[in-house]
Design an enzyme around this catalytic site. Structure first.
Site, PDB file in Angstrom:
ATOM      1  CG  ASP A 154       6.203   0.191  -2.429  1.00 17.13           C
ATOM      2  OD1 ASP A 154       6.926   1.291  -1.865  1.00 17.13           O
ATOM      3  OD2 ASP A 154       6.478  -0.904  -2.558  1.00 17.13           O
ATOM      4  CE1 TYR A 155      -3.039   2.125  -6.685  1.00 15.70           C
ATOM      5  CE2 TYR A 155      -3.556   3.536  -4.619  1.00 15.70           C
ATOM      6  CZ  TYR A 155      -3.761   2.855  -6.105  1.00 15.70           C
ATOM      7  OH  TYR A 155      -4.875   3.272  -6.682  1.00 15.70           O
ATOM      8  CG  ASP A 204      -2.044  -1.188   1.185  1.00 14.88           C
ATOM      9  OD1 ASP A 204      -2.230  -1.584   0.135  1.00 14.88           O
ATOM     10  OD2 ASP A 204      -2.820  -1.147   1.973  1.00 14.88           O
ATOM     11  CG  ASP A 215      -5.840  -2.201   4.881  1.00 17.32           C
ATOM     12  OD1 ASP A 215      -6.686  -1.593   3.936  1.00 17.32           O
ATOM     13  OD2 ASP A 215      -4.659  -2.535   4.716  1.00 17.32           O
ATOM     14  CB  SER A 251     -11.354   7.529  -3.098  1.00 15.63           C
ATOM     15  OG  SER A 251     -10.182   6.959  -2.387  1.00 15.63           O
ATOM     16  CG  LEU A 252     -11.668   8.305   2.664  1.00 14.38           C
ATOM     17  CD1 LEU A 252     -11.303   7.485   3.941  1.00 14.38           C
ATOM     18  CD2 LEU A 252     -12.586   9.671   3.115  1.00 14.38           C
ATOM     19  CD  GLU A 272     -14.709   6.590  11.775  1.00 12.94           C
ATOM     20  OE1 GLU A 272     -15.164   5.299  11.945  1.00 12.94           O
ATOM     21  OE2 GLU A 272     -15.297   7.578  11.328  1.00 12.94           O
ATOM     22  CE  LYS A 289     -15.420   8.960   7.884  1.00 15.46           C
ATOM     23  NZ  LYS A 289     -16.235   7.865   8.358  1.00 15.46           N
ATOM     24  CB  CYS A 310      14.336 -29.662   0.517  1.00 11.74           C
ATOM     25  SG  CYS A 310      14.662 -31.472   1.276  1.00 11.74           S
ATOM     26  CD  GLU A 318     -13.351  -0.515   4.657  1.00 12.15           C
ATOM     27  OE1 GLU A 318     -14.160   0.261   4.424  1.00 12.15           O
ATOM     28  OE2 GLU A 318     -12.256  -0.864   3.831  1.00 12.15           O
ATOM     29  CB  CYS A 348      12.834 -32.774   4.524  1.00 13.32           C
ATOM     30  SG  CYS A 348      13.129 -31.219   4.977  1.00 13.32           S
ATOM     31  CB  CYS A 364      17.655 -29.548   2.536  1.00 12.62           C
ATOM     32  SG  CYS A 364      16.152 -29.189   3.943  1.00 12.62           S
ATOM     33  CB  CYS A 408      16.698 -33.409   5.565  1.00  8.63           C
ATOM     34  SG  CYS A 408      16.321 -33.090   3.927  1.00  8.63           S
ATOM     35  CE1 TYR A 444     -14.542   0.497  12.490  1.00 10.86           C
ATOM     36  CE2 TYR A 444     -14.614   0.419  10.064  1.00 10.86           C
ATOM     37  CZ  TYR A 444     -14.120   1.005  11.134  1.00 10.86           C
ATOM     38  OH  TYR A 444     -12.970   1.715  11.065  1.00 10.86           O
ATOM     39  CE  LYS A 468      -8.458   4.755   4.120  1.00  9.72           C
ATOM     40  NZ  LYS A 468      -7.965   3.552   3.565  1.00  9.72           N
ATOM     41  CE  LYS A 491      -4.441   5.568   3.025  1.00 10.06           C
ATOM     42  NZ  LYS A 491      -3.779   4.728   1.993  1.00 10.06           N
TER      43      LYS A 491
HETATM   44  P1  AMP Z   1      -8.956   4.505  -0.170  1.00  4.13           P
HETATM   45  O1  AMP Z   1      -9.713   3.459  -0.826  1.00  4.13           O
HETATM   46  O2  AMP Z   1      -7.483   4.108   0.153  1.00  4.13           O
HETATM   47  O3  AMP Z   1      -9.206   5.730  -1.184  1.00  4.13           O
HETATM   48  O4  AMP Z   1      -9.636   4.888   1.128  1.00  4.13           O
HETATM   49  C1  AMP Z   1     -11.078   5.097   1.193  1.00  4.13           C
HETATM   50  C2  AMP Z   1     -11.709   3.922   1.559  1.00  4.13           C
HETATM   51  O5  AMP Z   1     -11.363   3.771   3.223  1.00  4.13           O
HETATM   52  C3  AMP Z   1     -13.321   4.151   2.008  1.00  4.13           C
HETATM   53  O6  AMP Z   1     -13.795   3.693   0.787  1.00  4.13           O
HETATM   54  C4  AMP Z   1     -13.639   3.094   2.878  1.00  4.13           C
HETATM   55  O7  AMP Z   1     -13.972   1.923   2.551  1.00  4.13           O
HETATM   56  C5  AMP Z   1     -12.361   2.839   3.771  1.00  4.13           C
HETATM   57  N1  AMP Z   1     -12.346   3.036   5.322  1.00  4.13           N
HETATM   58  C6  AMP Z   1     -11.823   2.402   5.978  1.00  4.13           C
HETATM   59  N2  AMP Z   1     -12.292   3.003   7.324  1.00  4.13           N
HETATM   60  C7  AMP Z   1     -12.597   3.966   7.187  1.00  4.13           C
HETATM   61  C8  AMP Z   1     -13.275   4.946   8.000  1.00  4.13           C
HETATM   62  N3  AMP Z   1     -13.250   4.796   9.540  1.00  4.13           N
HETATM   63  N4  AMP Z   1     -14.043   6.000   7.538  1.00  4.13           N
HETATM   64  C9  AMP Z   1     -14.201   6.022   5.897  1.00  4.13           C
HETATM   65  N5  AMP Z   1     -13.880   5.388   5.288  1.00  4.13           N
HETATM   66  C10 AMP Z   1     -12.901   4.418   5.807  1.00  4.13           C
HETATM   67 ZN    ZN Z   2      15.073 -31.012   3.561  1.00  2.00          ZN
END
Ligand code: AMP
Ligand code: ZN
Length: 703
Positions: A36-37, A34, A121, A83-84, A117, A297, A431, A176, A437, A413, A416, A231, A119, A321
């Site tokens: 790197d992304y 993530d 995954d 998204s955020l 709150e 928020k 191996c 999520e 082994c 190995c 073994c 949740y 975030k 993040k």
């Molecule tokens: P991203 O996909 O990295 O752009 O992040 C946005 C995503 O974070 C949203 O679409 C949610 O699915 C997720 N997310 C996880 N926890 C929360 C949270 N507490 N509030 C809002 N979004 C959240």
């Molecule tokens: Zn082995």
């Protein structure tokens, strides 16, 4: 940077990010972390800020996720799923609050309450309740169109079928779907244990992929077997709102019976938000699930409405993040770990270093190529990264020195002392002493008695592990010397159960040759290959004679170097394949067979199995003539009277070949209800299709 360079880089980034989006969202199989992304998307955003007129129509900054994968029905979201925006520093958080104030034109002393709150995954999911009843569950997809996962969502305990209390007529709860770290580890272990071929067992890279892969199933029964959680963190289309703040609505959602985060705080300044961020970050490692940041928020909903959204994200929210956790330390040793299936993985033993609150002492070096690429040796200073959800890895060698000798990967190995070999064209070194082994024994034993191998009833993985632990069963031969008294001396074994297991073992003292070959767990020797070999050699002795002959041939010529060596290997491979002499066996299989029997340990184990009173049964050909003799048959769909295995065995007894896929070589397709693509393909190719009843008539007529 010139404009042309920027444009070129933006183009590259758009393509690359789109590819990673697809890997992550559609295939649930990301290639990069993530962190790197995020670095890629930040670079994209940075360039777009510098060169606003170069923003592309297909810019990643305008997109959410990736389009749905296609095997699930599509759903248009009543209200886009967003998204955020991301932030990585305190300054960016301060800037976010300042932007909110400017946009709302607030005075300096006006208070702006903001929730914070974790975030989590996982993957976002929208749950539509009408009159309090769950009617639709959808994934985010590209934000506009998601996938219908209603039956799947219904299997998740945290998601109520019906909300309790005073719920508006229409209320879409968004949140999520996730999997806990412990459940993720258990799921991977289970997938490995259940796999017929452990090398091909599906393993999820992290809890998020596991959650996504488990939710996005065609068959809700699969989802049910996966421990998913949910949740809520927001909402979509609603006919009315139960409160006028973010925190108020979340409390209402909780009161209706849907879990929300335990950790929602309300703050009025950057200091408070950052304190909460630090608090959550400190807890991160101990939380039972993965989180990758904190979401802020604006609490007042009238302000949220005024702030609206830009491109793909709301202006009233921000994801702060956690940084990719990196550290520098000393590489103290390189250990080789042997996996349950024989793969040798180099592990860096590190001088302990704290990374994001967790003490790291090991990191993976993946394979020999990676060690060469990094040029690391013991004593080097290295930079490592812990991406939260994956095993720490070595990123970089900070003290490269070409003059010192390079690390030499062992050719034995470490567990073994059997030969460790690298197959042509593969990165992994393995191996070859699977049967002795220690690292592989339990897995090999499990394979040995498994359904497709010796199929010993009542000898499951729990027993194998227990017997192994107590020294009762170390290698396959021990299965056949097991005594009833050994069992009776153990807890929870009684006369009947002990006798049953002994009987089940005795029933397999003359296994069919192909099952025995399969049971040995020789690499690349699966069911089909084992059957081909058994048909060709018919008896263990004939097979063994062939192997010994080919081994001699393999040793005959002195290896030479360069082009000569390549030619020699090619010639030898050809000779080996010819000598093994069955259809469908290429150099890969032939060499795996030879590697196996070249290893003296394996021969000892086979000899011990025979000494324990096992004798593979010879293959007697008694092909019954029928209209399908010599033809290729494919079974598809669900059969009622027959199992797939029995149907295939019937075909073989009639001298037909049972194939897995429909192709031009197929002569006949036997299709039961629910047959899909294979049936379609058969129709396209004009292949004869019959049902199960017609097949049973053919079998009956052959007598
Ligand atoms: P991203 O996909 O990295 O752009 O992040 C946005 C995503 O974070 C949203 O679409 C949610 O699915 C997720 N997310 C996880 N926890 C929360 C949270 N507490 N509030 C809002 N979004 C959240
Ligand atoms: Zn082995």
């Amino acid at each position: 940077m010139t404009e042309a360079e920027a444009a070129a880089e933006l183009e590259r980034l758009a393509a690359e990010i789109a590819r990673h989006n697809r890997l992550y969202h559609t295939d649930d199989a990301p290639e990069i972390s993530d962190a790197d992304y995020d670095a890629l998307t930040r670079r994209n955003a940075e360039l777009e800020r510098q060169f606003p007129h170069l923003v592309r129509a297909d810019s990643p900054s305008k997109q959410v996720g990736a389009a749905p994968a296609g095997h699930l029905a599509k759903v248009a979201h009543a209200l886009q799923m967003l998204s955020l925006d991301n932030a990585f520093s305190e300054e960016e958080v301060a800037e976010f609050l300042a932007r909110v104030r400017r946009y709302l034109n607030l005075t300096d002393d006006a208070e702006v309450a903001v929730t914070a709150e974790p975030k989590i995954d996982g993957l976002s999911c929208s749950l539509r309740y009408e009159k309090g009843v769950l009617v639709l569950a959808a994934t985010r997809g590209d934000g506009t169109t998601g996938e219908d996962v209603t039956p799947n969502a219904r299997t998740i305990g945290d998601i109520p079928q019906r909300l309790s209390g005073d719920v508006p007529d229409i209320f879409e709860i968004r949140g999520e779907v996730y999997m806990s770290k412990a459940d993720f580890a258990a799921l991977n272990a289970r997938l490995l244990a259940e796999a017929e071929d452990p090398d091909k067992a599906r393993q999820f890279a992290n809890p998020r992929n596991a959650a996504a892969g488990s939710l996005r199933q065609k068959d809700a029964a699969v989802t049910r077997s996966r421990p998913l959680r949910f949740y809520a963190h927001g909402w979509g289309e609603v006919s009315a709102l139960p409160a006028d703040t973010q925190s108020g609505v979340m409390r209402a959602i909780k009161s209706w019976g849907v879990p929300i985060s335990h950790d929602i705080g309300l703050f009025t300044d950057v200091t408070g938000l950052i304190a909460q961020y630090r608090k959550i970050e400190a807890k991160r490692a101990d939380l039972p699930f993965d989180i990758d940041g904190v979401v802020y928020k604006v609490d007042r909903l009238d302000w949220q409405r005024r702030l609206g959204q830009v491109a793909r994200a709301p202006r009233w929210a921000l994801a702060h993040k956690f940084p990719a956790e990196k550290a520098e330390t000393i590489l103290e040793a390189i250990d080789i770990q042997v996996g349950r299936t024989g793969k040798l993985t180099p592990v860096a033993r590190l001088k302990p270093v704290s990374v994001g609150g967790v003490t790291v002492t090991n990191a993976t070096l993946h394979n020999a190529d990676e060690i060469a690429r990094l040029g690391v040796r013991v004593g080097d200073r290295v930079r490592i990264q812990r991406a939260g959800d994956v095993i720490p890895q070595v990123l970089e060698n900070l003290t490269p020195d070409e003059k010192r000798p390079a690390y030499v990967f062992p050719d034995k190995c470490p567990e073994c002392d059997s030969d460790a070999v690298r197959e042509e064209g593969e990165v992994d070194i393995r191996c070859t002493g699977g049967l002795i082994c220690p690292a592989q024994r339990v897995e090999r034993l499990r394979h040995f008695v498994g359904r497709h191998a010796l199929d010993i009833e009542g000898l499951g993985i729990t027993h194998i592990e227990a017997f192994f632990r107590d020294g009762l069963m170390q290698s396959p031969a021990d299965i056949f010397t097991l005594k009833k008294d050994d069992l009776l001396a153990r807890e929870r074994w009684a006369e009947v159960s002990a006798q049953n297991l002994i009987d089940a073992i005795d029933a397999r003292r003359m296994p069919p040759l192909d099952r025995f070959l399969l049971a040995l767990g020789i690499r690349h020797v699966g069911e089909v290959t084992a059957r081909d070999l058994a048909r060709r050699y018919r008896s263990w002795d004939a097979f063994q004679t062939m192997i010994d002959g080919v081994l001699a041939l393999r040793h005959e010529t002195q290896p030479v170097i360069g082009e000569e060596e390549r030619k020699f290997l090619q010639r030898r491979n050809k000779a080996v394949v010819e000598a093994v002499g069955t259809q469908n066996i290429g150099p890969e299989v032939a060499n795996a067979l030879l590697d196996f029997f070249e290893e003296g340990h394996n021969r000892e184990v086979v000899a011990a199995i025979f000494a324990a009173g096992v004798a593979p049964a010879d293959v007697v050909h008694e092909v019954r003539q029928s209209p399908v003799t010599g033809k290729t048959v494919v079974f598809t769909g669900s059969l009622e009277a027959l199992s797939r295995d029995e149907a295939k065995a019937q075909a073989e007894a009639l001298g037909a070949k049972a194939a897995g896929d429909v192709s031009k070589k197929t002569d006949l397709v036997v299709a039961g209800p629910g047959a899909g693509s294979k049936l379609k393909k058969a129709a396209e190719l004009g292949i004869e299709v019959i049902d199960e009843a017609a097949w049973l008539r053919i079998v009956a007529e052959a007598g």
